[in-house]
Write an enzyme that holds these catalytic residues in place. Structure first.
Site, PDB file in Angstrom:
ATOM      1  N   HIS A  69      -3.691   4.490   4.743  1.00 38.80           N
ATOM      2  CA  HIS A  69      -3.811   4.749   6.179  1.00 38.80           C
ATOM      3  C   HIS A  69      -2.971   3.799   7.016  1.00 38.80           C
ATOM      4  O   HIS A  69      -2.561   4.152   8.117  1.00 38.80           O
ATOM      5  CB  HIS A  69      -5.270   4.640   6.634  1.00 38.80           C
ATOM      6  CG  HIS A  69      -6.064   5.854   6.330  1.00 38.80           C
ATOM      7  ND1 HIS A  69      -6.587   6.119   5.087  1.00 38.80           N
ATOM      8  CD2 HIS A  69      -6.408   6.913   7.108  1.00 38.80           C
ATOM      9  CE1 HIS A  69      -7.223   7.280   5.121  1.00 38.80           C
ATOM     10  NE2 HIS A  69      -7.130   7.781   6.327  1.00 38.80           N
ATOM     11  N   GLY A  70      -2.758   2.621   6.535  1.00 44.10           N
ATOM     12  CA  GLY A  70      -1.967   1.701   7.346  1.00 44.10           C
ATOM     13  C   GLY A  70      -1.740   0.383   6.646  1.00 44.10           C
ATOM     14  O   GLY A  70      -2.522  -0.030   5.787  1.00 44.10           O
TER      15      GLY A  70
END
Lengths: 481, 404
Positions: free
Chosen positions: A322-323
């Site tokens: 996700h990041g």
């Protein structure tokens, strides 16, 4: 161009017009040009990346299929995975890992410095790299055959409705739809338009309005515990409205073009346990992680502790996907822990309550699971680790003054009302109504002539809310991934 | 056995089928039209419910900004006390803003802000009109009270009477005067026209009276009374990119201007300037008003009238300037620019000659698009700048009062 913009609607109108005018053979070529145009609108420089990924996987796919020895097949699937993960790793994680390594070594007393590059994260890189990998891996596993048409394959990789934020499609489901002739069906087209509308409503009315409240509170280190609680609840519906709204627009657009994309969200907040949640939230990613990470690691076939390890690693990497930040890793680890604890404490084969008399128990499970999900969202949304700590302390230790936050409470409930009602309706639908003979009643209601006028009135109300109270100020959250 | 004539049987069957199909299509079309109408009616009902909840607006009867003002028996326009339309609200005395007592408390200095729609506050968010901002700036001075006595559409020739009937009853000590030069110039032009027509009529007298026009309920009247349309228009403006919107606005304005010019000017060319006699008349009226104000022991502050129009802005923002021209079609764009320059000069010279406190607001706002929502109405930023500038003068004046 973002989905909730006038540019996208103009673009879509042109694409649909051309699509219905052109003969079948040229439709795919037009869609390919449109997809590259769509992606190039963000930043034309990154078209080269998507092209590289396309070329590598196309040729790897052919070689994997044509080679007879398993070793040689493995060689090409490794090339495909390494190239895709390298592109993803460099653009997304280089700075994160180099900075984290510097911090770690400095803490140990070693003075090191790495060059931090000013790398722009290409939009959608996490999505299309995962999607192209499914092609070569599925061919390797014998689940699908390669295509000889490079341009059709390029369309599979770059198909614009799902290019930048999913759903992450599988080659065996999307590629045949691209290759084979598509028939125009009026009902499918109308359903597509309805999905686009509903997606826009979820994004512009629900998510963006809640986003204003969340941003205000989460950026204020002096907010009270009750404010953080309300903001976290609001974020739960913001991210749901944002991401599922985008997915609906993507699916709706694809439906108008005669292509079915997979369902990505299935009323996730009526989950009764962590496994149920991951069968309902970002389904395309969770199934990808299960099929291409969890199962290859061994799944639940290698004993209890290995199952826990596999679950934890899968969720950890899912969080990292996700990041490039530690709060996403923590979020992934948190969900991994929940899954492990759930396996330990509860019977994994516990079915969804079918008996309406178990309604209250089921509702309690839903409430408890929703609370755990919201705690996870704190890690996801907070700017940094310090804020995570601060917010958690305030939420659990106070101060709480809900009386002073009535206006925030009313706003959050107002904007969350529609998805709440839909989810409640969906929760009730899980029950076996045959026993209560309500099934027949529902069938009669659904087929009655009142339905169409009711739909007109409902769309009228939603259109009014969308036009007058949609804020359109926030970008799609998942674009940053 | 008789043979059934096949051809006629088949043609009868086809005819029946065709009629059935036509009937089905007509039914479907009817259903779609009904559903679309239901959809539109729902949006209109939502709009009315929204107004009812937000502004306590009437659900069924007409609802427009005309509710805010009325004319008294002398024909003077005034604000209707307690009237409300959307974000605009009059207090019980008939001024925009918070409730005040008619009788001033001892030691309090009252500042009246006298203008028209630009001072009443048309585009600013609620509470951001410049008199309210001025009130907020002077909040720390407990003995200064600011009252927004402005009225939308008040004419210069009615100003004296309005001041006498409505403003002076609250006993202001200071009055800040904004005079819209475009409105004044148009007034002079129309007066001149009416006079000319009257002279013509006297010489060619007829006894014809104007026919009464019955108001028919048509689709256009229904559409014009729809509350949802302006709201939807505003929402669409937010989505459409600015460049595209400006192009559309320009084309639309040009079309409307052409129509208005044809109707009103009847072949005459718009004026590029105002006559000297009108300027003299304006100065006389200004002198009358200032003398009148002084007669009531109220200290006037004259301000130039800020507007966006300048040689540069005519090129840069033609859609805004031309849109404003629709209301003053007697004048060309250059005519409007000359009106602004020449009337503001008169105010400045008059103030200098008669030693009246003067603020050159037009110079301070400098025709900057940041401060203007259209040619004469301000953005929140514009209102803030005006309030800040005026507050400095008020503070000086109040200190002077206290010394003397």
């Amino acid at each position: 161009m973002i989905f909730n913009s006038i540019e996208y609607f103009l673009f879509l109108s042109i694409v649909l017009t051309l699509y219905f005018i052109l003969p079948t053979k040229l439709q795919n070529r037009m869609l390919l040009i449109a997809s590259y145009f769509f992606y190039g609108w963000w930043d034309w420089r990154f078209l080269s990346l998507i092209f590289i990924s396309t070329v590598v996987d196309y040729f790897c796919g052919i070689h994997i299929y044509n080679r007879s020895s398993k070793q040689e097949k493995k060689k090409f699937v490794t090339i495909s995975v390494v190239v895709n993960l390298s592109i993803l790793g460099f653009f997304k994680y280089y700075n994160f890992f180099s900075e984290s390594l510097v911090i770690a070594l400095t803490t140990m007393g070693l003075s090191v410095s790495f060059t931090t590059l000013n790398i722009i994260l290409p939009v959608g890189i996490s999505f299309y790299t995962f999607q192209t990998m499914t092609y070569s891996i599925d061919i390797y596993r014998g689940n699908t055959k390669p295509t000889n048409d490079f341009l059709d394959f390029a369309l599979f990789v770059s198909f614009f409705p799902q290019l930048v934020a999913g759903p992450i499609e599988r080659a065996r489901t999307l590629l045949p739809q691209i290759i084979n002739k598509r028939l125009f069906k009026v009902n499918q087209f109308i359903r597509g338009i309805q999905l686009i509308f509903w997606g826009m409503f979820k994004k512009v009315f629900i998510a963006d309005n809640l986003g204003v409240i969340v941003d205000q509170i989460y950026s204020n280190p002096n907010a009270s515990g009750s404010e953080y609680i309300l903001a976290t609840f609001a974020f739960a519906f913001q991210i749901y409205g944002d991401f599922s709204g985008y997915s609906d627009i993507a699916r709706g657009t694809a439906k108008c073009l005669g292509i079915e994309l997979m369902l990505n969200f299935k009323q996730p907040y009526i989950s009764i346990n962590p496994s149920d949640f991951w069968r309902r939230w970002h389904i395309s990613l969770s199934t990808w992680l299960k099929d291409y990470l969890y199962i290859p690691l061994g799944g639940n076939r290698l004993g209890t502790w290995n199952t826990y390890r596999n679950l934890f690693l899968t969720m950890l990497l899912g969080g990292l996907w996700h990041g490039a930040a530690w709060n996403f890793v923590i979020w992934g680890a948190y969900h991994g822990t929940l899954l492990i604890v759930y396996r330990n404490i509860y019977n994994p084969k516990m079915e969804y309550p079918l008996n309406p008399f178990q309604f209250l128990t089921g509702l309690l499970n839903v409430f408890i699971m929703f609370s755990f999900i919201c705690i996870g969202w704190i890690f996801f949304r907070a700017q940094n680790l310090e804020m995570i700590g601060l917010i958690c302390i305030r939420i659990f230790a106070g101060p709480w003054n809900f009386y002073d936050n009535q206006d925030i409470f009313i706003k959050v409930i107002f904007f969350s009302a529609v998805p709440l009602v839909v989810m409640l309706y969906d929760y009730i639908r899980q029950f076996n109504f045959n026993r209560l003979k309500i099934d027949l009643l529902i069938k009669n209601v659904v087929s009655s002539p009142i339905v169409l006028p009711l739909k007109s009135v409902t769309y009228g109300i939603l259109t009014y809310l969308l036009l007058l109270y949609g804020t359109n100020t926030q970008s799609f959250i998942y674009f940053q991934f | 056995m008789e043979r059934i004539p096949k051809v006629s049987y088949i043609s009868n069957f086809n005819q029946k089928n065709m009629k059935k199909n036509i009937r089905l299509y007509c039914e479907k079309i009817g259903v779609y039209i009904t559903l679309c109408s239901l959809f539109l009616v729902t949006i209109e009902i939502c709009s009315r419910i929204d107004d009812k909840i937000k502004y306590s607006a009437p659900f069924l009867s007409n609802y427009s900004h005309n509710m805010l003002t009325s004319r008294d028996s002398d024909g003077v326009r005034y604000n209707v006390p307690n009237a409300r339309f959307e974000k605009w609200k009059n207090n019980s005395i008939g001024f925009r803003g918070n409730e005040i007592q008619l009788n001033k408390k001892e030691g309090v200095i009252r500042v009246a802000c006298m203008g028209t729609s630009e001072s009443y506050g048309l585009y600013e968010n609620e509470g951001n009109e410049w008199p309210e901002k001025l009130n907020q700036h002077l909040n720390s001075y407990k003995n200064i009270e600011v009252i927004n006595t402005s009225v939308v559409g008040l004419r210069l020739r009615m100003l004296k009477q309005y001041l006498q009937n409505y403003v002076f009853r609250v006993n202001p000590d200071i009055i800040i005067i904004f005079i819209n030069p475009y409105s004044v110039a148009r007034g002079f032009e129309r007066k001149h026209k009416i006079q000319a027509n009257k002279n013509n009529l006297d010489s060619n007298r007829t006894s014809k009276s104007l026919p009464t026009i019955e108001k028919k309920i048509t689709l256009s009247t229904v559409v014009s009374n729809a509350r949802c349309l302006p709201k939807i228009k505003q929402s669409i403006k937010k989505i459409v990119p600015t460049k595209l919107l400006r192009k559309y606005q320009l084309l639309d304005t040009l079309k409307q201007l052409e129509q208005i010019e044809t109707e009103r000017l009847k072949g005459k060319t718009p004026l590029d300037d105002i006559s000297e006699s009108h300027l003299v008349e304006f100065e006389n009226q200004l002198h009358e008003i200032v003398d009148f104000v002084k007669m009531y022991n109220v200290s006037p502050i004259l301000c130039t009238y800020p507007s966006l129009i300048s040689k540069e802005s005519i090129q840069k923002y033609p859609e805004i300037i031309l849109d404003y021209r629709k209301f003053f079609v007697e004048f060309s764009t250059i005519g409007l620019l000359n009106i602004s320059n020449r009337y503001n000069k008169i105010v400045e010279l008059y103030a200098e000659k008669n030693q009246i406190e003067f603020i050159d607001l037009n110079k301070i706002l400098n025709n900057d698009i940041e401060y203007f929502a259209d040619n004469v109405h301000y953005t929140n930023l514009g209102a803030t700048l005006i309030a800040e500038t005026i507050s400095e003068h008020i503070i000086k004046k109040v200190k002077y009062f206290q010394r003397t």
